[in-house]
Design a protein around this motif. Structure first.
Motif, PDB file in Angstrom:
ATOM      1  N   GLY A 163      -0.102   8.826  -0.544  1.00  0.00           N
ATOM      2  CA  GLY A 163      -0.311   7.395  -0.749  1.00  0.00           C
ATOM      3  C   GLY A 163      -1.186   7.103  -1.951  1.00  0.00           C
ATOM      4  O   GLY A 163      -0.912   6.179  -2.732  1.00  0.00           O
ATOM      5  N   TRP A 164      -2.238   7.893  -2.132  1.00  0.00           N
ATOM      6  CA  TRP A 164      -3.090   7.732  -3.321  1.00  0.00           C
ATOM      7  C   TRP A 164      -2.293   8.006  -4.598  1.00  0.00           C
ATOM      8  O   TRP A 164      -2.409   7.272  -5.595  1.00  0.00           O
ATOM      9  CB  TRP A 164      -4.279   8.691  -3.237  1.00  0.00           C
ATOM     10  N   HIS A 179       0.834  -1.204   0.000  1.00  0.00           N
ATOM     11  CA  HIS A 179       0.000   0.000   0.000  1.00  0.00           C
ATOM     12  C   HIS A 179       0.870   1.257   0.000  1.00  0.00           C
ATOM     13  O   HIS A 179       2.078   1.207   0.249  1.00  0.00           O
ATOM     14  CB  HIS A 179      -0.920  -0.005   1.221  1.00  0.00           C
ATOM     15  N   TYR A 202       6.824   1.785   0.076  1.00  0.00           N
ATOM     16  CA  TYR A 202       5.435   2.064  -0.268  1.00  0.00           C
ATOM     17  C   TYR A 202       5.230   1.966  -1.783  1.00  0.00           C
ATOM     18  O   TYR A 202       6.057   2.426  -2.579  1.00  0.00           O
ATOM     19  CB  TYR A 202       5.035   3.468   0.175  1.00  0.00           C
ATOM     20  N   LEU A 235      -5.289   5.914   3.480  1.00  0.00           N
ATOM     21  CA  LEU A 235      -4.148   6.441   2.746  1.00  0.00           C
ATOM     22  C   LEU A 235      -4.115   7.960   2.859  1.00  0.00           C
ATOM     23  O   LEU A 235      -5.161   8.619   2.894  1.00  0.00           O
ATOM     24  CB  LEU A 235      -4.242   6.067   1.265  1.00  0.00           C
ATOM     25  N   ARG A 274      -6.118   1.011   4.013  1.00  0.00           N
ATOM     26  CA  ARG A 274      -4.977   1.497   3.237  1.00  0.00           C
ATOM     27  C   ARG A 274      -4.710   0.640   2.007  1.00  0.00           C
ATOM     28  O   ARG A 274      -3.958   1.059   1.110  1.00  0.00           O
ATOM     29  CB  ARG A 274      -3.730   1.591   4.123  1.00  0.00           C
ATOM     30  N   VAL A 288       0.364   6.121   4.519  1.00  0.00           N
ATOM     31  CA  VAL A 288      -0.906   6.367   5.215  1.00  0.00           C
ATOM     32  C   VAL A 288      -0.958   7.808   5.711  1.00  0.00           C
ATOM     33  O   VAL A 288       0.031   8.550   5.665  1.00  0.00           O
ATOM     34  CB  VAL A 288      -1.087   5.381   6.393  1.00  0.00           C
TER      35      VAL A 288
END
Length: 222
Positions: free
Chosen positions: A57-58, A36, A198, A53, A80, A39
């Motif tokens: 993160g997105w 993922h 990540y 997230l 997440r 966060v």
């Protein structure tokens, strides 16, 4: 007596339904394991399941998956992973499956704490996690042996269910380490040497004879 009454019933050839054998899978299975993205709350050792997230993160996951194509998207139930995986499957028009077995290890009392807080409060147990991980039991959480066992079963089932396909599993660093240890036939402790950043991919190919090979690790794109 009518002699015809003594004759056994004849089965018409048209009534016989041939048994069809299951098709033999001759193509390899490709499995992309994707951690993922970052966060919302920074520096957590293990985020709670409802931790979303962050914006970065997105963006990380969007960049990583923008050129990928999968036959199915499987995800951990944690937000997440789940939130992005659901939208990705919708965009690709492929099956979306939530599999709790691909969830991160339950770290019990350590969930929601930073690594600095854990070192301050539980330094001896933290050292034990890194030195003898197979014997580690999280405080009020999951034993490492149980965690590795559930990943082993989930990984085996995944290969059988999606044989010959290309699938994505959106999951966690600990899960990816457990899979790496199984695929490479190494101790779990050795898998701690792998950097798992990540939104990076680990790609595994599984052949029809059951053998596996690691195609790539730390891949920024599909």
């Amino acid at each position: 007596m009518n002699q015809q009454d003594d004759k056994p019933e004849q089965t018409q050839a048209a009534d016989i339904i041939p048994v069809q054998e299951a098709p033999t899978i001759t193509s390899p299975t490709t499995i992309d394991l994707l951690r993922h993205g970052q966060v919302a709350t920074p520096n957590l050792f293990c985020a709670p399941d409802n931790e979303p997230l962050g914006n970065s993160g997105w963006k990380q996951l969007t960049r990583a998956t923008q050129s990928g194509h999968w036959d199915a998207v499987i995800t951990s139930p944690s937000r997440r992973c789940h939130d992005f995986a659901r939208l990705l499957a919708q965009r690709q028009g492929c099956p979306f499956v939530v599999d709790e077995r691909f969830g991160e290890m339950n770290f019990g009392n350590w969930i929601g704490k930073t690594q600095a807080e854990i070192w301050e409060q539980d330094a001896e147990l933290m050292q034990y996690l890194w030195r003898q991980p197979r014997r580690f039991i999280a405080p009020n959480g999951e034993a490492m042996e149980d965690f590795i066992a559930r990943i082993h079963v989930a990984w085996t089932d995944l290969q059988a269910q999606y044989a010959g396909q290309h699938v994505l599993v959106l999951t966690h660093a600990g899960v990816i380490r457990a899979v790496l240890a199984q695929v490479l036939d190494i101790l779990y402790q050795k898998s701690l040497r792998f950097e798992i950043a990540y939104a990076q991919f680990t790609r595994v190919r599984v052949y029809p004879d059951g053998e596996s090979s690691l195609l790539g690790h730390g891949l920024p794109h599909a």
